[in-house]
Write an enzyme that holds these catalytic residues in place. Structure first.
Site, short mmCIF file in Angstrom:
data_model
loop_
_atom_site.label_atom_id
_atom_site.label_comp_id
_atom_site.label_asym_id
_atom_site.label_seq_id
_atom_site.Cartn_x
_atom_site.Cartn_y
_atom_site.Cartn_z
N SER A 23 35.33 25.00 38.29
CA SER A 23 36.61 25.00 37.15
C SER A 23 36.79 23.78 36.99
O SER A 23 36.73 22.68 37.49
CB SER A 23 37.47 26.11 38.08
OG SER A 23 38.81 25.38 37.15
N TYR B 242 43.86 25.59 44.87
CA TYR B 242 42.36 26.06 44.11
C TYR B 242 42.27 24.67 43.75
O TYR B 242 41.12 24.49 43.87
CB TYR B 242 43.16 26.72 43.49
CG TYR B 242 42.48 27.41 42.48
CD1 TYR B 242 41.32 28.16 42.73
CD2 TYR B 242 42.43 27.16 40.93
CE1 TYR B 242 39.76 28.71 42.22
CE2 TYR B 242 40.89 27.66 40.04
CZ TYR B 242 40.17 28.16 41.19
OH TYR B 242 39.42 28.72 39.97
P1 NDP Z 1 37.62 37.76 39.24
O1 NDP Z 1 38.42 37.96 39.92
O2 NDP Z 1 37.27 38.82 37.48
O3 NDP Z 1 35.80 37.50 40.08
C1 NDP Z 1 35.61 37.38 41.45
C2 NDP Z 1 34.65 38.07 41.94
O4 NDP Z 1 34.41 37.30 43.34
C3 NDP Z 1 34.41 39.43 42.07
O5 NDP Z 1 33.48 39.99 41.91
C4 NDP Z 1 35.81 39.28 43.71
O6 NDP Z 1 34.29 40.23 44.50
C5 NDP Z 1 34.49 38.19 44.16
N1 NDP Z 1 35.12 38.25 45.98
C6 NDP Z 1 36.60 36.73 45.79
N2 NDP Z 1 36.25 37.08 46.95
C7 NDP Z 1 35.30 37.38 47.35
C8 NDP Z 1 35.02 37.35 48.93
N3 NDP Z 1 35.61 36.76 49.89
N4 NDP Z 1 33.74 37.61 49.08
C9 NDP Z 1 32.70 37.80 48.01
N5 NDP Z 1 33.43 38.17 46.76
C10 NDP Z 1 34.36 37.32 46.63
O7 NDP Z 1 37.10 36.55 38.35
P2 NDP Z 1 36.59 35.07 37.84
O8 NDP Z 1 35.03 36.18 37.12
O9 NDP Z 1 36.80 34.75 36.92
O10 NDP Z 1 36.28 34.68 38.81
C11 NDP Z 1 34.46 34.41 38.94
C12 NDP Z 1 34.54 32.41 39.63
O11 NDP Z 1 35.21 31.72 38.62
C13 NDP Z 1 35.76 31.92 40.75
O12 NDP Z 1 35.14 31.81 41.55
C14 NDP Z 1 36.53 31.46 40.47
O13 NDP Z 1 37.72 30.65 40.39
C15 NDP Z 1 35.69 30.16 39.08
N6 NDP Z 1 36.78 30.23 38.08
C16 NDP Z 1 37.77 31.22 37.44
C17 NDP Z 1 38.08 30.64 35.72
C18 NDP Z 1 38.52 31.57 34.86
O14 NDP Z 1 39.56 31.11 34.50
N7 NDP Z 1 38.61 33.65 35.46
C19 NDP Z 1 37.74 29.49 35.19
C20 NDP Z 1 37.11 28.57 35.66
C21 NDP Z 1 36.28 29.47 37.08
P3 NDP Z 1 34.82 41.94 45.26
O15 NDP Z 1 36.72 41.55 45.58
O16 NDP Z 1 35.01 42.60 44.99
O17 NDP Z 1 34.88 40.77 46.55
C1 8X3 Z 2 40.48 29.16 36.61
C2 8X3 Z 2 41.07 27.79 35.29
O1 8X3 Z 2 42.87 26.28 34.94
O2 8X3 Z 2 43.56 28.49 36.14
O3 8X3 Z 2 39.69 27.87 38.00
O4 8X3 Z 2 42.77 26.63 37.57
S1 8X3 Z 2 42.88 28.08 36.04
#
Ligand code: NDP
Ligand code: 8X3
Length: 260
Positions: free
Chosen positions: A145, A158
């Site tokens: 991120s 985070y």
């Molecule tokens: P979502 O919340 O839409 O997706 C997160 C996914 O992670 C879900 O499928 C959830 O599945 C899974 N997950 C969470 N905890 C667990 C666990 N303990 N075991 C297995 N699966 C888990 O968010 P995003 O798609 O946005 O996030 C995906 C990744 O990208 C994350 O690592 C996030 O930190 C990162 N990210 C997101 C950004 C954003 O602005 N959206 C920007 C930068 C990075 P389930 O709950 O079914 O287990």
């Molecule tokens: C998610 C982007 O800016 O909310 O990783 O941390 S931010």
């Protein structure tokens, strides 16, 4: 269809929503075979069905909680039985819990963030490397991120967790030198998924405010980047990719249009 990814085994953690679900569909469209994990099996089933209809020759799924070593062990045993091989590992499971300053933050939120983002990435990678090392040209892609690179108020844990993921990526890149395996991090800025809904514990109005007046990245934008990184020739490793929406110049510097 991409010839390199066609029929390769692509394992995606956190494939039940957001980037993971979009990546499953994008890799499917490139002809890859999929191994999908997350905690919500009903959502995984829907993603797997969509992936098959988009062209994945196989889209298999299994329950996975990356925060539990026992769950990762069971999942890895399932992968060993089903395929015995992983070409592309996308360590995507994770997210943020809370946006409280350190003074008011809760242990449970800190622990959840470190368990999924940091320890989850380590656990899944450790479990999958034996299934990747016999196949040079494969790649581990971690979802980092911009929070790994810039701190913000309320983001201490985070940001620390994602900075941890960045250093895991860099250490692994050194450790795997000479194996033919590649290691990359894709580090997005704000993208509209379930991320903010999870961060704000289901408060949809607060989650929507994050993206108000902005055209954020979509899950599909990030999925496209993941496919591109994985699809480079085996001698090319995109070590670190930062991807932000045009409206976000820095974590704090976001252009918001007034409401029409
Ligand atoms: P979502 O919340 O839409 O997706 C997160 C996914 O992670 C879900 O499928 C959830 O599945 C899974 N997950 C969470 N905890 C667990 C666990 N303990 N075991 C297995 N699966 C888990 O968010 P995003 O798609 O946005 O996030 C995906 C990744 O990208 C994350 O690592 C996030 O930190 C990162 N990210 C997101 C950004 C954003 O602005 N959206 C920007 C930068 C990075 P389930 O709950 O079914 O287990
Ligand atoms: C998610 C982007 O800016 O909310 O990783 O941390 S931010």
């Amino acid at each position: 269809m991409s010839s390199r990814l066609a029929s390769q085994w692509v394992l995606i953690t956190g494939a039940s929503s957001g980037f993971g679900a979009a990546a499953a569909k994008a890799f499917a469209a490139a002809g890859a075979r999929l191994l999908l994990g997350a905690r919500r099996l009903d959502k995984l089933a829907t993603v797997a069905a969509a992936a098959r209809s988009l062209g994945a020759p196989q889209a298999l799924y299994h329950a996975l909680d990356v925060a539990q070593t026992a769950s990762v062990t069971t999942f890895a045993e399932w992968v060993r039985t089903m395929t015995g091989r992983v070409d592309v590992l996308v360590n995507n499971a994770g997210g943020a819990h809370g946006l409280d300053p350190v003074e008011n933050a809760r242990d449970a939120d800190w622990e959840a963030m470190f368990q999924s983002n940091v320890l989850g990435t380590l656990r899944v990678t450790r479990a999958m490397l034996p299934l990747m090392k016999p196949y040079p040209g494969g790649i581990v892609i971690n979802l980092g991120s911009v929070a790994a690179r810039e701190a913000y108020e309320g983001g201490a844990a985070y940001c620390a967790a994602k900075a941890g993921v960045l250093q895991i990526t860099r250490a692994l890149r050194l450790e795997l030198l000479g194996t033919g395996l590649r290691v990359a991090t894709v580090d997005p800025g704000m993208a509209e998924t379930e991320f903010s809904l999870v961060r704000f514990k289901g408060d949809a109005a607060r989650a929507a405010k994050v993206y108000e007046g902005v055209q954020p990245l979509t899950a599909e934008d990030v999925a496209e980047a993941l496919v591109w990184v994985a699809d480079r020739p085996p001698h090319v490793c995109v070590d670190e990719m930062v991807i932000k929406c045009t409206d976000q110049a820095a974590v704090h510097k976001v252009h918001r249009r007034p409401r029409a």
